[in-house]
Design a protein around this motif. Structure first.
Motif: not given
Length: 426
Positions: A65-72
């Motif tokens: 999940s790219r969104e989860a990685l960016m949020a992290y």
């Protein structure tokens, strides 16, 4: 038919029966052949990204999940920034917490030992009734010692807690001082969108609220507003600056590079440039402004005759060829802009913009020369009483010719006799 190259060796494959060859293949060989044929000629109905099959033999461990990685990543960077800002106070508080926990553990272990000792004494009293007096005396002395130890441990824990409380107060006081330096006390939660929340780690000494108040009050000493690299400034605060500069007549330079400004801020600046005729330099580099906001500023420059320097390079979004051509069209009528901080990707708009800036520089130079000539002619035509006095006392021209001729005659060279031409005999 030519037999050059690889065609020479093709004749030996003409008599081969393909059906017999395929029938002699095993299942594994047939599967391998199918894979090779799919790689050579993939299915055209599939998208290009799905034609190449995955050759990875490892089973996936989870969904990506790219969104989860960016949020992290954003959370981790925010934590690092907070640790850097409040590193000293955090270290002190952690050490104090460790000390207080050690003291509390010592206190609890001592209290548990007291309970176990009391239980043992009660059992001994029940078993041995004859030695009650002696054991009571010993218990009394032990209790007195234990009470002294408890009092000392309690004093230690209270001292540790008090010192911990004092140090935390100091850290909180330091944080409050930082908040006061930035113009707010942390109690007004309604205006948090208009105020910053920490000393700027970028090193910019500008206090946002004080600068905004000076711009609104038209402070004569504030000729430059520098908001560069301030990370925690909001877009709403930048819009307030643009609105305050509408009626300001002192500020000459406005810089807000790397402040996360967006198109709303650019539109507010464009409205300000239509009204303000005093700002000569504008810097909005390294922001999130798209072509829409840049074109709004360019349209505002059609009615602005003062701005000489504009910088908007290194935006997060690419402008595109159409925006670059529109910028050149809108700036053709501008005659004051001489510095433009942007690198055009297309050669056509780049050359046109260079010619426009060169034309504006020539016009500015001609204007300065004309003003100098007018000043010189005004100085020559005006009569000064001091110059009149000097003209009366000045000496007249000398009656003698200068330079005088020398009384000595210059030496003359002897004249040479002209050569006699010999005439031929008659």
């Amino acid at each position: 038919m030519s037999t050059f190259g690889y065609r020479r060796e093709l004749s030996k494959y003409e008599d081969i029966d393909e059906d017999e060859l395929l029938a002699s293949l095993t299942e594994e060989e047939l599967k391998e052949l199918e894979r090779e044929l799919e790689d050579i000629e993939p299915d055209r109905n599939l998208p290009v990204g799905q034609r190449q099959k995955s050759l990875t033999e490892k089973t996936p461990t989870g969904t990506f999940s790219r969104e989860a990685l960016m949020a992290y990543w954003e959370r981790e960077t925010k934590k690092l920034l907070e640790k850097e800002r409040l590193g000293a106070c955090d270290k002190d508080s952690e050490q104090e917490d460790d000390n207080s926990e050690d003291i509390q553990e010592e206190y609890f272990t001592e209290s548990n030992s007291e309970v176990s000792e009391e239980a043992c004494t009660e059992e001994d009293d029940e078993e041995e009734e004859e030695e009650e007096n002696e054991e009571e005396d010993e218990d009394d002395s032990d209790d007195e010692d234990e009470e002294k130890e408890n009092v000392a441990a309690g004093e230690r824990s209270e001292d540790g807690r008090s010192s911990d409380h004092v140090r935390r107060k100091k850290c909180n006081g330091a944080k409050d001082n930082e908040n006061l330096l930035n113009g707010h006390d942390g109690k007004d939660t309604d205006n948090l969108s208009l105020k910053s929340s920490a000393i700027h780690p970028c090193g910019n000494p500008t206090v946002i609220e004080d600068a905004l108040e000076k711009v609104r009050s038209n402070d004569p000493d504030t000729t430059e507003v520098n908001l560069n690299n301030i990370e925690n400034i909001t877009s709403q605060m930048l819009i307030h600056f643009a609105q305050a500069l509408r009626d300001n007549t002192v500020v000459k330079s406005f810089s807000l590079a790397n402040t996360h400004a967006d198109d709303n801020v650019a539109i507010a600046i464009a409205g300000m440039l239509k009204v303000n005729q005093h700002i000569t330099s504008l810097n909005i580099e390294s922001n999130f402004i798209t072509g829409k906001g840049v074109l709004a500023i360019m349209r505002a420059l059609q009615s602005n005759k003062v701005l000489t320097e504009l910088r908007f390079h290194n935006q997060r979004h690419i402008m595109g060829s159409q925006v670059e051509m529109d910028i050149v069209k809108l700036l053709k009528e501008n005659t004051t802009l001489v510095k433009l901080g942007y690198h055009f990707d297309l050669a056509g708009p780049r050359i046109s913009m260079t010619s426009i800036l060169t034309r504006n520089m020539d016009k500015q130079r001609q204007k300065r020369m004309q003003e100098q000539r007018q000043q010189e002619s005004g100085c020559d035509g005006a009569t000064n009483p001091k110059t009149k006095v000097l003209q009366k006392g000045t000496p007249r021209s000398s009656p003698y010719v200068s330079p005088k001729s020398s009384p000595w005659s210059s030496p003359k060279l002897p004249k040479k006799a002209p050569p006699v031409k010999s005439q031929p005999p008659a």
